[in-house]
Design an enzyme around this catalytic site. Structure first.
Site, PDB file in Angstrom:
ATOM      1  N   SER A 135     -38.184   7.759  54.030  1.00  0.00           N
ATOM      2  CA  SER A 135     -37.823   7.724  52.615  1.00  0.00           C
ATOM      3  C   SER A 135     -36.390   8.159  52.450  1.00  0.00           C
ATOM      4  O   SER A 135     -35.894   9.031  53.185  1.00  0.00           O
ATOM      5  CB  SER A 135     -38.739   8.663  51.822  1.00  0.00           C
ATOM      6  OG  SER A 135     -38.266   8.839  50.501  1.00  0.00           O
ATOM      7  N   TYR A 151     -42.173  17.262  50.595  1.00  0.00           N
ATOM      8  CA  TYR A 151     -42.162  15.857  50.991  1.00  0.00           C
ATOM      9  C   TYR A 151     -40.786  15.456  51.513  1.00  0.00           C
ATOM     10  O   TYR A 151     -40.667  14.813  52.567  1.00  0.00           O
ATOM     11  CB  TYR A 151     -42.548  14.980  49.796  1.00  0.00           C
ATOM     12  CG  TYR A 151     -42.510  13.504  50.068  1.00  0.00           C
ATOM     13  CD1 TYR A 151     -43.565  12.865  50.715  1.00  0.00           C
ATOM     14  CD2 TYR A 151     -41.419  12.734  49.679  1.00  0.00           C
ATOM     15  CE1 TYR A 151     -43.537  11.506  50.963  1.00  0.00           C
ATOM     16  CE2 TYR A 151     -41.379  11.379  49.917  1.00  0.00           C
ATOM     17  CZ  TYR A 151     -42.444  10.762  50.568  1.00  0.00           C
ATOM     18  OH  TYR A 151     -42.396   9.403  50.811  1.00  0.00           O
ATOM     19  N   LYS A 155     -39.659  14.225  55.372  1.00  0.00           N
ATOM     20  CA  LYS A 155     -39.050  12.942  55.718  1.00  0.00           C
ATOM     21  C   LYS A 155     -37.701  13.140  56.411  1.00  0.00           C
ATOM     22  O   LYS A 155     -37.320  12.340  57.279  1.00  0.00           O
ATOM     23  CB  LYS A 155     -38.895  12.072  54.467  1.00  0.00           C
ATOM     24  CG  LYS A 155     -40.223  11.602  53.885  1.00  0.00           C
ATOM     25  CD  LYS A 155     -41.044  10.808  54.903  1.00  0.00           C
ATOM     26  CE  LYS A 155     -42.318  10.239  54.303  1.00  0.00           C
ATOM     27  NZ  LYS A 155     -43.101   9.432  55.268  1.00  0.00           N
TER      28      LYS A 155
END
Length: 227
Positions: A135, A151, A155
């Protein structure tokens, strides 16, 4: 080029993973749909075609990964798609750290675990493709997303893992890359504009790179992104 290559996709019973499985099946790979729940994996595989296999695989469970390796044998393509977004709407100063720990357990450690399980055999056989679904929220060039800090950091770590594995396997015939699919309309981001089928093309392209293709890169379609 890749007819009958075996491709394993983690978290492939729905959303982007299922779309990637469908796209690789269309490209004549021998596809294995995996999911934590055996019934979910079997159902998705049956919907994709009678020649699509299924395999229960919980990337957070070492025993589950070991059993999958023993059952599946040689794997040529590994797409690490399984992931979670648990801390949306939080911030780095107040996010519950148990959410960060669970996120890292799946997004980073789980992906690392399946890579350790499948990639060494690719190296021994002299051919392989590994794709990590990443991402832009984990790219320093864009700026980490503070509204989902666990998150985003997971990533960033996946991007780092990509570069390390690419360095470790350089010259072996194994290509390791990360793909930024953008915001994809899945259960994780239900209001996103991009459909799973559209994003799956980018992932499948990275999973079927020619032998002179890049390794250790961060891709968005045919563009190279900065880390």
């Amino acid at each position: 080029m890749l007819e009958q290559r075996v491709a394993v996709i983690t978290g492939a019973n729905r959303g982007l993973g299922r779309a990637v499985a469908a796209e690789l099946h269309r490209r004549n790979l021998s596809v294995v749909v995996t999911a934590r729940n055996a019934a979910d994996a079997a159902r998705a595989a049956a919907e994709l075609g009678p020649d699509v296999r299924s395999q229960p695989l919980d990337i957070t469970d070492p025993g589950s990964v070991t059993r999958a390796v023993g059952t599946l044998g040689a794997v040529d393509v590994l797409v690490c798609n399984a992931g979670v977004l648990l801390d949306s709407g939080t911030d780095p100063l107040s996010v519950p750290l148990e959410l960060v720990e669970r996120t890292l357990l799946v997004n980073l450690v789980g992906s690392w675990r399946v890579a350790q399980a499948f990639v060494p055999d690719m190296v021994r056989r002299g051919w392989g493709r590994v794709v990590f679904v990443s991402s832009a929220t984990g790219a320093f060039s864009v700026g980490l997303w503070t509204s989902a800090p666990g998150y985003s950091v997971s990533k960033t770590a996946v991007n780092g893992l990509t570069t390390m594995l690419a360095t470790q396997t350089k010259g072996s015939g194994v290509l390791v890359n990360a793909v930024n699919p953008g915001q994809v309309r899945t259960r994780m981001v239900p209001d996103a504009r991009r459909s799973p089928d559209e994003a799956a093309v980018d992932v499948a392209d990275a999973a079927t790179l020619p032998d002179d293709g890049p390794t250790g890169t961060f891709l968005r379609g045919d563009r190279f992104l900065d880390w």
